[in-house]
Design an enzyme around this catalytic site. Structure first.
Site, PDB file in Angstrom:
ATOM      1  CD  GLU A  94      -2.818  -1.060   2.461  1.00 18.04           C
ATOM      2  OE1 GLU A  94      -3.740  -1.868   2.445  1.00 18.04           O
ATOM      3  OE2 GLU A  94      -2.723  -0.152   3.305  1.00 18.04           O
ATOM      4  CB  CYS A 332       1.080   5.478  11.660  1.00 18.11           C
ATOM      5  SG  CYS A 332       1.798   6.963  11.036  1.00 18.11           S
TER       6      CYS A 332
HETATM    7  N1  SAH Z   1       8.369  -0.332  10.171  1.00 17.61           N
HETATM    8  C1  SAH Z   1       8.782   0.997  10.349  1.00 17.61           C
HETATM    9  C2  SAH Z   1       8.018   1.992   9.515  1.00 17.61           C
HETATM   10  C3  SAH Z   1       6.553   1.792   9.318  1.00 17.61           C
HETATM   11  S1  SAH Z   1       5.487   2.131  10.660  1.00 17.61           S
HETATM   12  C4  SAH Z   1       8.725   1.373  11.823  1.00 17.61           C
HETATM   13  O1  SAH Z   1       8.093   0.658  12.587  1.00 17.61           O
HETATM   14  O2  SAH Z   1       9.334   2.367  12.188  1.00 17.61           O
HETATM   15  C5  SAH Z   1       5.533   3.900  10.838  1.00 17.61           C
HETATM   16  C6  SAH Z   1       5.286   4.350  12.282  1.00 17.61           C
HETATM   17  O3  SAH Z   1       3.935   4.068  12.697  1.00 17.61           O
HETATM   18  C7  SAH Z   1       6.199   3.653  13.284  1.00 17.61           C
HETATM   19  O4  SAH Z   1       6.748   4.577  14.205  1.00 17.61           O
HETATM   20  C8  SAH Z   1       5.236   2.733  13.969  1.00 17.61           C
HETATM   21  O5  SAH Z   1       5.672   2.371  15.244  1.00 17.61           O
HETATM   22  C9  SAH Z   1       3.972   3.547  14.005  1.00 17.61           C
HETATM   23  N2  SAH Z   1       2.759   2.766  14.276  1.00 17.61           N
HETATM   24  C10 SAH Z   1       2.543   1.447  14.093  1.00 17.61           C
HETATM   25  N3  SAH Z   1       1.291   1.108  14.460  1.00 17.61           N
HETATM   26  C11 SAH Z   1       0.690   2.245  14.872  1.00 17.61           C
HETATM   27  C12 SAH Z   1      -0.630   2.549  15.335  1.00 17.61           C
HETATM   28  N4  SAH Z   1      -1.575   1.631  15.429  1.00 17.61           N
HETATM   29  N5  SAH Z   1      -0.888   3.831  15.664  1.00 17.61           N
HETATM   30  C13 SAH Z   1       0.053   4.804  15.520  1.00 17.61           C
HETATM   31  N6  SAH Z   1       1.295   4.573  15.061  1.00 17.61           N
HETATM   32  C14 SAH Z   1       1.610   3.308  14.748  1.00 17.61           C
END
Ligand code: SAH
Ligand code: SF4
Length: 343
Positions: A94, A332
């Site tokens: 995505e 996110c």
């Molecule tokens: N895998 C990488 C990048 C993708 S996620 C990482 O984890 O950094 C991008 C961001 O969204 C990361 O900081 C992650 O921790 C955050 N994230 C994941 N799930 C989330 C949620 N349910 N609510 C808010 N942020 C979230």
């Protein structure tokens, strides 16, 4: 049948080598790169400044510009649109376009799914359908309808970019090169859980801004939320960040998913300041985005206000980032490579 091969994902040098193999001058590689990455050509037939013979040969060899298949798009009411794509390997991934006036950002995926298993993340709960190759990473920027207007990239979609480092490194070269998308490296941000042995090569090159997912300053609690803490402890990550500081124009930030009643106490604020002391950074707080795969709660305004006051008292610079795309499952941590709209 000849197997179809995408040209997207190849560097100017690789395109030159390909031209040479076809008996054409190496400089043609640069011309093809410009058509793919700058002019966003969709098919070889658009290229009008190279001999037709060469383009025909490319086609006969099975080359095409892109092999991404756009499945669906889910527009939100907040200026964001989620795109669901697939490639001939059958991987789903995505991208999310976010329109903030002058800032037009695409959030790009690095893998189909993710194998890091963070407890609060939807992508983490759907499992792992493999690494995306450079072509499928770069394609995301080229195939969305807003392609030409994009001036910022965040590698924060599905997947952990440092778990697919070689493909991401090459994609970053294509994103920033003059013959490529020619985006400024300060306009690209890669977000990672911080895999220590990939951090050093990244920091010695500094190809873009770096965001480290922190989520807790306490190793035990962080390990509970993010299993990667067991193999790549945050203290080791910070030690490496101190040894290879990011230099202007690129910047370091930490991401912090605010989980109500879990990681927003005064002790957390103090420990964040202590842990990150000696680094130049900004803390981005993301209130948890809800999804059915986990049972956390989003903090209310008052809880966030108290937490940020404690951060202020401890000298931590922060911003609260409200994710776009919440209603379409594009925010996110909500990405699940779904067929259907979640709205
Ligand atoms: N895998 C990488 C990048 C993708 S996620 C990482 O984890 O950094 C991008 C961001 O969204 C990361 O900081 C992650 O921790 C955050 N994230 C994941 N799930 C989330 C949620 N349910 N609510 C808010 N942020 C979230
Ligand atoms: Fe993977 Fe990032 Fe989600 Fe963790 S937060 S499971 S690393 S996509």
């Amino acid at each position: 049948m000849i197997e179809k091969k995408p040209l997207t994902g190849l560097t100017s040098k690789e395109l030159s080598a390909l031209a040479t193999v076809l008996g054409a001058p190496g400089e043609y590689g640069y011309v093809i790169a410009k058509w793919i990455y700058r002019k966003r050509a969709k098919s070889l037939s658009e290229i009008n400044d190279l001999p037709k013979r060469i383009l025909k040969e490319l086609e006969q060899e099975g080359y095409e510009i892109s092999n991404a298949i756009g499945i669906d798009s889910f527009p939100g009411t907040d200026g964001s649109t989620r795109y669901l794509l697939t490639n001939p390997n059958g991987q789903y991934y995505e991208s999310v376009f976010m329109d903030n006036g002058k800032r037009k950002t695409l959030c790009v995926s690095s893998q189909s799914g993710c194998r890091m298993g963070c407890r609060f993340c939807m992508t983490g709960s759907i499992g792992f359908m493999g690494n995306l190759d450079t072509s499928s990473i770069v394609d995301q920027v080229l195939v969305v309808p807003e392609s030409k207007s994009i001036n910022r990239l965040v590698i924060m979609g599905m997947g952990e970019p440092f778990d697919n480092y070689d493909a991401i490194e090459k994609a970053l070269e294509i994103f920033t090169a003059n013959w490529g998308l020619a985006l400024g490296k300060a306009n690209i941000t890669l977000s990672t859980v911080g895999i220590a042995n990939k951090l050093e090569p990244f920091l010695s090159k500094q190809p873009c801004n770096l965001a480290i997912s922190l989520h807790s300053p306490f190793p035990e609690e962080r390990a509970m939320l993010m299993p990667v803490e067991n193999s790549s402890p945050i203290e080791r990550v910070i030690d490496i960040l101190k040894r290879y500081p990011l230099k202007k124009p690129v910047r370091l930030s930490f991401e912090y998913v605010a989980l109500s009643g879990i990681n927003t106490s005064e002790e957390h604020a103090k420990a964040i300041a202590a842990l990150l002391k000696g680094l130049k950074y900004h803390l981005n707080i993301i209130p948890w985005n809800e999804h059915p795969a986990a049972q956390f709660n989003k903090p209310e305004k008052e809880e966030l206000y108290r937490f940020t006051s404690w951060l202020n008292q401890n000298g931590v610079l922060w911003t609260i980032r409200h994710s776009k795309g919440n209603e379409t499952g594009a925010a996110c941590g909500q990405m699940a490579g779904k067929w259907q709209s979640t709205s």
